[in-house]
Scaffold this motif. Structure first.
Motif, PDB file in Angstrom:
ATOM      1  N   GLN A  70       0.850  -1.190   0.000  1.00 46.05           N
ATOM      2  CA  GLN A  70       0.000   0.000   0.000  1.00 46.05           C
ATOM      3  C   GLN A  70       0.894   1.251   0.000  1.00 46.05           C
ATOM      4  N   THR A  71       0.279   2.419  -0.125  1.00 47.98           N
ATOM      5  CA  THR A  71       1.090   3.642  -0.215  1.00 47.98           C
ATOM      6  C   THR A  71       0.517   4.758   0.653  1.00 47.98           C
ATOM      7  N   ILE A  72       1.393   5.695   1.024  1.00 46.65           N
ATOM      8  CA  ILE A  72       0.932   6.955   1.614  1.00 46.65           C
ATOM      9  C   ILE A  72       0.908   7.930   0.435  1.00 46.65           C
ATOM     10  N   SER A  73      -0.185   8.678   0.287  1.00 48.42           N
ATOM     11  CA  SER A  73      -0.340   9.557  -0.869  1.00 48.42           C
ATOM     12  C   SER A  73       0.649  10.717  -0.829  1.00 48.42           C
ATOM     13  N   GLN A  74       0.871  11.313  -1.995  1.00 46.69           N
ATOM     14  CA  GLN A  74       1.687  12.523  -2.115  1.00 46.69           C
ATOM     15  C   GLN A  74       1.043  13.623  -1.240  1.00 46.69           C
ATOM     16  N   PRO A  75       1.844  14.418  -0.530  1.00 48.41           N
ATOM     17  CA  PRO A  75       1.255  15.452   0.342  1.00 48.41           C
ATOM     18  C   PRO A  75       0.229  16.326  -0.384  1.00 48.41           C
ATOM     19  N   TYR A  76       0.554  16.752  -1.613  1.00 42.94           N
ATOM     20  CA  TYR A  76      -0.361  17.623  -2.366  1.00 42.94           C
ATOM     21  C   TYR A  76      -1.728  16.952  -2.553  1.00 42.94           C
ATOM     22  N   MET A  77      -1.724  15.652  -2.842  1.00 37.67           N
ATOM     23  CA  MET A  77      -2.992  14.951  -3.062  1.00 37.67           C
ATOM     24  C   MET A  77      -3.831  14.928  -1.779  1.00 37.67           C
ATOM     25  N   VAL A  78      -3.173  14.704  -0.647  1.00 35.42           N
ATOM     26  CA  VAL A  78      -3.888  14.716   0.640  1.00 35.42           C
ATOM     27  C   VAL A  78      -4.481  16.116   0.874  1.00 35.42           C
ATOM     28  N   ALA A  79      -3.697  17.129   0.514  1.00 34.51           N
ATOM     29  CA  ALA A  79      -4.157  18.511   0.730  1.00 34.51           C
ATOM     30  C   ALA A  79      -5.355  18.840  -0.158  1.00 34.51           C
ATOM     31  N   VAL A  80      -5.276  18.474  -1.441  1.00 33.62           N
ATOM     32  CA  VAL A  80      -6.394  18.768  -2.358  1.00 33.62           C
ATOM     33  C   VAL A  80      -7.661  18.071  -1.862  1.00 33.62           C
ATOM     34  N   MET A  81      -7.524  16.813  -1.501  1.00 27.67           N
ATOM     35  CA  MET A  81      -8.710  16.054  -1.089  1.00 27.67           C
ATOM     36  C   MET A  81      -9.331  16.665   0.161  1.00 27.67           C
ATOM     37  N   THR A  82      -8.462  17.087   1.076  1.00 26.36           N
ATOM     38  CA  THR A  82      -8.966  17.682   2.317  1.00 26.36           C
ATOM     39  C   THR A  82      -9.666  19.002   2.011  1.00 26.36           C
ATOM     40  N   GLU A  83      -9.048  19.795   1.131  1.00 21.48           N
ATOM     41  CA  GLU A  83      -9.627  21.090   0.781  1.00 21.48           C
ATOM     42  C   GLU A  83     -10.987  20.919   0.098  1.00 21.48           C
ATOM     43  N   LEU A  84     -11.100  19.868  -0.728  1.00 22.41           N
ATOM     44  CA  LEU A  84     -12.357  19.653  -1.468  1.00 22.41           C
ATOM     45  C   LEU A  84     -13.528  19.243  -0.560  1.00 22.41           C
ATOM     46  N   LEU A  85     -13.246  18.919   0.670  1.00 20.17           N
ATOM     47  CA  LEU A  85     -14.356  18.666   1.619  1.00 20.17           C
ATOM     48  C   LEU A  85     -15.059  19.985   1.957  1.00 20.17           C
ATOM     49  N   GLU A  86     -14.320  21.098   1.758  1.00 21.11           N
ATOM     50  CA  GLU A  86     -14.849  22.449   2.003  1.00 21.11           C
ATOM     51  C   GLU A  86     -15.450  22.605   3.398  1.00 21.11           C
ATOM     52  N   LEU A  87     -14.658  22.252   4.381  1.00 21.68           N
ATOM     53  CA  LEU A  87     -15.097  22.415   5.771  1.00 21.68           C
ATOM     54  C   LEU A  87     -14.729  23.817   6.237  1.00 21.68           C
ATOM     55  N   THR A  88     -15.639  24.460   6.949  1.00 16.43           N
ATOM     56  CA  THR A  88     -15.324  25.787   7.479  1.00 16.43           C
ATOM     57  C   THR A  88     -14.977  25.669   8.964  1.00 16.43           C
ATOM     58  N   ALA A  89     -14.373  26.740   9.481  1.00 13.69           N
ATOM     59  CA  ALA A  89     -14.038  26.751  10.911  1.00 13.69           C
ATOM     60  C   ALA A  89     -15.325  26.636  11.732  1.00 13.69           C
ATOM     61  N   GLU A  90     -16.394  27.231  11.208  1.00 14.23           N
ATOM     62  CA  GLU A  90     -17.671  27.173  11.931  1.00 14.23           C
ATOM     63  C   GLU A  90     -18.205  25.738  11.982  1.00 14.23           C
ATOM     64  N   ASP A  91     -18.144  25.045  10.844  1.00  6.69           N
ATOM     65  CA  ASP A  91     -18.554  23.621  10.808  1.00  6.69           C
ATOM     66  C   ASP A  91     -17.806  22.850  11.881  1.00  6.69           C
ATOM     67  N   ILE A  92     -16.480  23.050  11.872  1.00 11.84           N
ATOM     68  CA  ILE A  92     -15.621  22.257  12.752  1.00 11.84           C
ATOM     69  C   ILE A  92     -15.904  22.584  14.214  1.00 11.84           C
ATOM     70  N   SER A  93     -16.165  23.871  14.481  1.00 15.30           N
ATOM     71  CA  SER A  93     -16.414  24.238  15.884  1.00 15.30           C
ATOM     72  C   SER A  93     -17.722  23.612  16.386  1.00 15.30           C
ATOM     73  N   LYS A  94     -18.655  23.354  15.454  1.00 16.56           N
ATOM     74  CA  LYS A  94     -19.909  22.710  15.876  1.00 16.56           C
ATOM     75  C   LYS A  94     -19.735  21.200  16.009  1.00 16.56           C
ATOM     76  N   GLY A  95     -18.615  20.655  15.455  1.00 19.25           N
ATOM     77  CA  GLY A  95     -18.363  19.220  15.527  1.00 19.25           C
ATOM     78  C   GLY A  95     -18.760  18.541  14.226  1.00 19.25           C
ATOM     79  N   VAL A  96     -17.778  18.043  13.492  1.00 22.00           N
ATOM     80  CA  VAL A  96     -18.086  17.332  12.250  1.00 22.00           C
ATOM     81  C   VAL A  96     -17.532  15.908  12.320  1.00 22.00           C
TER      82      VAL A  96
END
Ligand code: SAH
Length: 231
Positions: A70-96
């Motif tokens: 198995q592999t650990i993904s390229q850092p950029y790929m992890v970053a893009v995927m995380t960004e595409l979730l489009e989570l806001t600080a407000e979402d996170i503060s409410k608990g996601v």
């Protein structure tokens, strides 16, 4: 050589400067600009998620082999995927609650946990899941990340619904269970295609249909399961 100290309690100045360099040379120039995501990349020591022989390469601009082919993904790929979730600080503060399919090393889970998300992660290979659990425990992310050994193509009905879903293995099609388990308005990020090459999709669940936004070409290890590729 990046030397873990004790149980990774002190990551050292070298590690933190390598993280800054990764952000400035690999992420920002390619358009990653969500500061929640950037902060997590500055905080999570990636060397704790690779095997010892690849410790020197932990911040390279590339995926790396881990265990069981198995592999650990390229850092950029992890970053893009995380960004595409489009989570806001407000979402996170409410608990996601985010579902990840393909725990691998636990690095993607750690990035999400560092952002403040609660993570449910499913891994089909037990030894790989154990590797991730160890890595996450050492960094004290264990409380925020729950790992199950199972076929993630069916999602995790017991923990649904989710505020975001990330699939970190290549799928032939978007598994329908995952769409069902996603909350309306939220995003599912998944590499879809054949075994050799895929396209990263952001699937947006709207009240009466789904919208698909297409992103970069990519190459992941296969998602193997009932609604994935055959073994
Ligand atoms: N997100 C990981 C990288 C994942 S590599 C990280 O941050 O390191 C892809 C992983 O998906 C592999 O560990 C593989 O075993 C797992 N996988 C493949 N098919 C799966 C399935 N149906 N359910 C759960 N995990 C699966």
């Amino acid at each position: 050589m990046i030397k873990p100290v004790g149980d990774y309690i002190d990551y050292g100045v070298l590690s933190s400067s390598l993280r800054k360099n990764m952000v400035e040379t690999q992420l920002r120039p390619r358009g990653i600009n969500d500061e929640l995501v950037i902060d997590a990349f500055l905080n999570v020591p990636r060397e704790c998620f690779v095997t010892e022989e690849y410790a020197d390469n932990a911040y390279d601009d590339t995926p790396l082999p881990i265990i069981d082919n198995q592999t650990i993904s390229q850092p950029y790929m992890v970053a893009v995927m995380t960004e595409l979730l489009e989570l806001t600080a407000e979402d996170i503060s409410k608990g996601v609650k985010i579902l990840e399919i393909g725990t691998g090393t636990g690095y993607q889970s750690a990035i999400l946990a560092n952002m403040g998300c609660n993570v449910i992660s499913i891994e089909r290979i037990e030894t790989v899941a154990d590797f991730a659990k160890e890595n996450l425990k050492k960094l004290q992310y264990g409380d925020r990340v729950k790992i199950y050994v199972d076929d993630g193509t069916l999602g995790c009905p017991d923990e649904a619904p989710f505020d975001g879903i990330i699939v970190t293995a290549a799928a032939p099609t978007v598994p329908s269970a995952l769409i069902h388990q996603l909350k309306v308005g939220r995003k599912l990020v998944i590499p879809c295609g054949n075994i050799m090459v895929q396209q990263l999709l952001q699937v947006v669940k709207e009240p009466h249909n789904i919208k698909i936004n297409r992103h970069t070409a990519c190459r992941f290890v296969p998602l193997i399961g009932k609604d994935g590729f055959p073994e």
